[in-house]
Design a protein around this motif. Structure first.
Motif, PDB file in Angstrom:
ATOM      1  N   ILE A  71       2.990  -5.919  42.617  1.00  9.74           N
ATOM      2  CA  ILE A  71       1.726  -6.598  43.015  1.00  9.74           C
ATOM      3  C   ILE A  71       2.085  -7.014  41.435  1.00  9.74           C
ATOM      4  N   VAL A  72       1.583  -5.936  40.381  1.00 11.22           N
ATOM      5  CA  VAL A  72       1.554  -6.080  38.521  1.00 11.22           C
ATOM      6  C   VAL A  72       1.583  -4.570  38.192  1.00 11.22           C
ATOM      7  N   GLU A  73       2.659  -4.491  36.901  1.00 11.77           N
ATOM      8  CA  GLU A  73       2.221  -3.266  36.473  1.00 11.77           C
ATOM      9  C   GLU A  73       3.197  -2.916  37.109  1.00 11.77           C
ATOM     10  N   GLY A  74       4.707  -3.347  37.871  1.00  9.50           N
ATOM     11  CA  GLY A  74       5.659  -2.935  38.491  1.00  9.50           C
ATOM     12  C   GLY A  74       5.111  -1.904  39.800  1.00  9.50           C
ATOM     13  N   TRP A  75       3.794  -1.749  40.105  1.00  9.83           N
ATOM     14  CA  TRP A  75       2.967  -1.045  41.410  1.00  9.83           C
ATOM     15  C   TRP A  75       3.168  -1.500  42.640  1.00  9.83           C
ATOM     16  N   THR A  76       3.749  -1.417  43.548  1.00  7.21           N
ATOM     17  CA  THR A  76       3.034  -1.572  44.431  1.00  7.21           C
ATOM     18  C   THR A  76       1.731  -1.608  45.228  1.00  7.21           C
ATOM     19  N   LEU A  77       1.318  -2.737  45.844  1.00 11.77           N
ATOM     20  CA  LEU A  77      -0.127  -2.082  46.519  1.00 11.77           C
ATOM     21  C   LEU A  77      -0.365  -1.339  46.407  1.00 11.77           C
ATOM     22  N   GLN A  78       0.124  -0.522  47.571  1.00 17.58           N
ATOM     23  CA  GLN A  78      -0.825   0.924  47.535  1.00 17.58           C
ATOM     24  C   GLN A  78      -0.700   1.835  46.218  1.00 17.58           C
ATOM     25  N   GLU A  79       0.580   1.682  45.460  1.00 15.54           N
ATOM     26  CA  GLU A  79       0.203   2.409  43.778  1.00 15.54           C
ATOM     27  C   GLU A  79      -1.172   1.525  42.803  1.00 15.54           C
ATOM     28  N   LEU A  80      -1.573   0.231  43.238  1.00 15.36           N
ATOM     29  CA  LEU A  80      -2.249  -0.713  42.426  1.00 15.36           C
ATOM     30  C   LEU A  80      -4.218  -0.088  42.746  1.00 15.36           C
ATOM     31  N   TYR A 119       0.140  11.766  44.449  1.00 12.76           N
ATOM     32  CA  TYR A 119      -0.831  12.487  45.623  1.00 12.76           C
ATOM     33  C   TYR A 119      -0.950  11.364  46.572  1.00 12.76           C
ATOM     34  N   GLU A 120      -0.533   9.845  46.189  1.00 17.22           N
ATOM     35  CA  GLU A 120      -1.388   9.336  47.498  1.00 17.22           C
ATOM     36  C   GLU A 120       0.462   8.494  48.005  1.00 17.22           C
ATOM     37  N   ARG A 121       1.615   8.828  47.056  1.00 18.43           N
ATOM     38  CA  ARG A 121       2.996   8.164  47.588  1.00 18.43           C
ATOM     39  C   ARG A 121       3.239   9.403  48.040  1.00 18.43           C
ATOM     40  N   ALA A 122       2.338  10.658  48.870  1.00 19.82           N
ATOM     41  CA  ALA A 122       3.151  10.858  50.056  1.00 19.82           C
ATOM     42  C   ALA A 122       1.726  11.018  50.896  1.00 19.82           C
ATOM     43  N   ARG A 123       1.021   9.942  51.233  1.00 19.35           N
ATOM     44  CA  ARG A 123       0.475   9.624  52.538  1.00 19.35           C
ATOM     45  C   ARG A 123       0.401   8.405  52.551  1.00 19.35           C
ATOM     46  N   SER A 124      -0.497   7.956  53.338  1.00 17.42           N
ATOM     47  CA  SER A 124       0.232   6.336  54.600  1.00 17.42           C
ATOM     48  C   SER A 124      -0.535   5.532  53.863  1.00 17.42           C
ATOM     49  N   PRO A 125      -0.635   4.229  53.009  1.00 20.45           N
ATOM     50  CA  PRO A 125      -1.228   3.144  53.128  1.00 20.45           C
ATOM     51  C   PRO A 125      -2.541   3.410  53.470  1.00 20.45           C
TER      52      PRO A 125
END
Length: 296
Positions: A71-80, A119-125
């Motif tokens: 989406i932005v800053e190289g981040w996926t929507l989940q990372e955003l 922390y969130e990358r190990a979890r579901s969106p």
């Protein structure tokens, strides 16, 4: 009803004006039964709560491919979404509200974002979305009992919590727009009653953006006219230690939404559409430095 279609109902629900003999109350009653409403909070925090509800409605429409798209800053929507939760959590910690996610280590937003994203990358969106919304709602509920002048600190900046929550409103608004643009979804704007205090914050930040951008505006005054729903006029003293504004040295007239987004780091100041009068060099300096405080 599609979640994005309900965003347009969000805008209606936030609008206090109900035309006579309108069927809007019946329509909105049905929409409320199908959509998670904004969290109850203080009136001065409602612009933020409204943008959280709008982002959540947009996320409800996301499919698997959307969550892994940059989406932005190289981040996926989940990372955003994790980034938004990280900064909301830091503000929550500053005012004594519950903090979700991993324990807070470093208190700057960059480090906290890295921690929450890991922390969130190990979890579901969907888990990330649920916890971001829970963090935002917990903050809103806590603010309901606080005066707007309560001191708060975020990224080393001391300011009344009212200003910090308007900054969170602007960032949530901008990142919702980022996600919608990537998905090629057209969203309704916030209502005027929510845009105006956000624009007021942007106007009051101009002395600081100029200073941070390396331009000394001391002793100079800007007359700012922002057009469109939620706009208005401001006379801004451009020195951070100026006692008050004087007679305007320069005038800028621009669209209120585009001006807010310029402060938020969206748009090129050199090509920013605005009418300039008076000291044109000063007006251009104001626009050139406007994004100076914007962060990811």
């Amino acid at each position: 009803m599609d979640p994005v279609e309900r965003l347009y109902l969000d805008a209606l629900m936030e609008d206090p004006e109900v035309p006579a003999r309108s069927l809007r109350p019946q329509l909105l009653a049905g929409a409320r039964a199908r959509r998670r409403p904004a969290a109850p909070t203080a009136a001065w925090a409602e612009p933020y709560a409204g943008r959280v509800a709008a982002m959540d409605a947009l996320l409800a429409s996301a499919v698997d491919d959307d969550w892994s798209r940059i989406i932005v800053e190289g981040w996926t929507l989940q990372e955003l979404v994790a980034h938004l939760a990280a900064k909301d959590g830091l503000l929550a910690a500053s005012v004594g509200a519950p903090v979700l996610g991993p324990p807070i280590g470093a208190a700057d937003s960059t480090s906290r974002t890295h921690d929450v994203q890991a922390y969130e990358r190990a979890r579901s969106p969907e888990q990330t979305r649920r916890d971001w919304r829970a963090q935002a709602d917990a903050l809103c509920r806590h603010l309901a009992d606080l005066p707007p002048t309560t001191p708060a600190t975020l990224d080393g900046l001391d300011a009344p919590v009212n200003d910090h929550i308007l900054a969170r409103c602007l960032e949530t608004w901008i990142h919702t727009s980022d996600a919608a643009e990537t998905a090629r979804i057209r969203l309704p704007d916030p209502i005027a009653e929510h845009i105006h205090p956000t624009a007021d914050l942007c106007a009051r930040l101009l002395p600081f953006t100029m200073l941070f951008g390396g331009v000394d505006g001391a002793g100079r005054t800007l007359h700012l006219t922002l057009t469109g729903e939620g706009g208005g006029e401001w006379r801004v003293a451009l020195g951070v230690e100026d006692a008050g504004p004087g007679e305007p040295d320069a005038h800028i007239t621009a669209d209120v939404k585009k001006f807010c987004f310029l402060l938020g780091g969206r748009g090129d100041p050199a090509d920013f559409p605005a009418d300039l009068e008076g000291d044109l060099a000063l007006a251009r300096d104001v626009l050139a430095t406007a994004p100076a405080l914007s962060t990811p």
